[in-house]
Design an enzyme around this catalytic site. Structure first.
Site, PDB file in Angstrom:
ATOM      1  N   LYS A 173       0.700  -1.259   0.052  1.00 57.32           N
ATOM      2  CA  LYS A 173       0.036  -0.023   0.039  1.00 57.32           C
ATOM      3  C   LYS A 173       0.819   1.095  -0.010  1.00 57.32           C
ATOM      4  O   LYS A 173       1.874   1.405   0.589  1.00 57.32           O
ATOM      5  CB  LYS A 173      -0.987  -0.047   1.133  1.00 57.32           C
ATOM      6  CG  LYS A 173      -1.991  -1.209   1.159  1.00 57.32           C
ATOM      7  CD  LYS A 173      -2.714  -1.198   2.580  1.00 57.32           C
ATOM      8  CE  LYS A 173      -1.932  -1.761   3.639  1.00 57.32           C
ATOM      9  NZ  LYS A 173      -2.677  -2.127   4.952  1.00 57.32           N
ATOM     10  N   THR A 204      -8.060   8.355   9.571  1.00 53.46           N
ATOM     11  CA  THR A 204      -7.801   7.440   8.731  1.00 53.46           C
ATOM     12  C   THR A 204      -7.635   6.083   9.842  1.00 53.46           C
ATOM     13  O   THR A 204      -7.140   5.093   9.185  1.00 53.46           O
ATOM     14  CB  THR A 204      -6.401   7.462   8.045  1.00 53.46           C
ATOM     15  OG1 THR A 204      -5.183   7.674   9.067  1.00 53.46           O
ATOM     16  CG2 THR A 204      -6.418   8.498   7.141  1.00 53.46           C
ATOM     17  N   GLY A 206      -8.183   2.887  11.047  1.00 54.22           N
ATOM     18  CA  GLY A 206      -8.858   1.594  10.504  1.00 54.22           C
ATOM     19  C   GLY A 206      -8.670   1.382   9.040  1.00 54.22           C
ATOM     20  O   GLY A 206      -9.345   0.281   8.423  1.00 54.22           O
ATOM     21  N   THR A 207      -7.881   1.946   8.322  1.00 57.06           N
ATOM     22  CA  THR A 207      -7.965   1.932   6.764  1.00 57.06           C
ATOM     23  C   THR A 207      -7.417   0.468   6.488  1.00 57.06           C
ATOM     24  O   THR A 207      -8.094   0.117   5.495  1.00 57.06           O
ATOM     25  CB  THR A 207      -7.081   3.174   6.073  1.00 57.06           C
ATOM     26  OG1 THR A 207      -5.816   3.151   6.943  1.00 57.06           O
ATOM     27  CG2 THR A 207      -7.806   4.394   6.437  1.00 57.06           C
ATOM     28  N   GLY A 208      -6.365   0.317   7.125  1.00 59.89           N
ATOM     29  CA  GLY A 208      -5.855  -1.140   6.612  1.00 59.89           C
ATOM     30  C   GLY A 208      -6.791  -2.211   6.983  1.00 59.89           C
ATOM     31  O   GLY A 208      -7.020  -3.313   6.189  1.00 59.89           O
ATOM     32  N   CYS A 209      -7.489  -2.260   8.268  1.00 59.34           N
ATOM     33  CA  CYS A 209      -8.376  -3.388   8.518  1.00 59.34           C
ATOM     34  C   CYS A 209      -9.659  -3.250   7.511  1.00 59.34           C
ATOM     35  O   CYS A 209      -9.874  -4.249   7.011  1.00 59.34           O
ATOM     36  CB  CYS A 209      -8.906  -3.154   9.715  1.00 59.34           C
ATOM     37  SG  CYS A 209      -7.780  -2.882  11.156  1.00 59.34           S
TER      38      CYS A 209
END
Length: 265
Positions: A173, A204, A206-209
């Protein structure tokens, strides 16, 4: 209805972890289930405390899901210790789980460490070889590849190294000052860029989750990996563009930005 399982930690403030995963999976059209690895006391400003479940109880949760409602995809998020990683790997091999998406969560958006140092080695040895795709951000890709990443060519080299070492696809990412949120998918020896426009939203959490859960949802529905990544990126862009502003720190996205109907009003 297709089904998906999230194996991850709980976020009591609702923006990341299991809570973000269940919201994301629901909004992406699959029936969401969970196996909780740890309870966290956290909010938008940081993580206060982490309480792991026992490996035995985590195993029982996974058994309960697979024995009754087998998932078409599995997303693995925060797993902070070696015994939990060993339990997950053993159970997923036993049930021949498919479409495994590993989000190698190591540091929270707030900067708090979420994994023990020796657990990184176990994650690489036991979980990455089971993955359909692993979704590291730049710092995580540096740790997994052992390479420094300062530009897009480094992203390709790191993703290639991870993919070849563990036999999985890699979605590296962007962001972190490397580019305008362009993500790199490296799969089966080929690199494919997903161009994105940076959304100027400081919230932002929790964007990865969210991204990894959206990918798992689309894999569960039968989309290809490339199409699943594209659909997931479109979803997260919508959630960020909704400009939800909650909390005193890096707040959550609006996972339900596209929710409509009588019960949403």
């Amino acid at each position: 209805m297709k089904t998906a399982l999230s194996i991850a930690g709980s976020d009591c403030s609702g923006g990341a972890g299991i809570q973000a995963d269940l919201k994301t999976m629901t909004m992406n059209g699959v029936f969401a289930m969970s196996a909780i690895t740890a309870l966290t006391a956290q909010n938008t400003t940081g993580v206060r405390s982490i309480m792991e479940v026992t490996p035995e109880f985590l195993g029982q949760q996974i058994d309960a899901v697979f024995e009754d409602i087998p998932p078409q995809a599995v997303k693995i998020g925060m797993v902070s210790s070696v015994p939990l990683i060993e339990t997950i790997a053993q159970k997923l091999r036993f049930y021949h789980a498919a479409n495994i998406v590993v989000d190698p969560v190591m540091v929270a958006t707030s900067g708090s460490a979420l994994i023990e140092s020796n657990a990184v080695t176990a994650l690489k040895k036991l979980l990455l070889p089971l993955a359909c795709v692993v979704t590291p951000n730049i710092p995580e890709a540096e740790i997994l590849s052992g390479r420094s990443i300062t530009g897009e060519a480094d992203m390709v080299a790191a993703a290639k190294a991870i993919s070849e070492a563990y036999g999985c696809a890699v979605l590296c990412k962007g962001g972190h000052s490397i580019n305008d949120a362009n993500d790199l998918l490296y799969a089966e020896g080929n690199a494919h860029w997903f161009m994105g426009k940076r959304i100027h939203n400081p919230n932002t959490h929790g964007t990865g989750c969210t991204l990894s859960s959206a990918i798992a949802s689309n894999l569960a529905k039968g989309y290809s990996l490339e199409e699943s990544v594209k659909r997931a990126k479109d979803y997260i862009s919508g959630a960020l563009s909704a400009m939800l502003d909650l909390g005193a720190g890096s707040g959550p996205m609006n996972h339900a930005f596209d929710l409509s109907g009588a019960f949403s009003r």
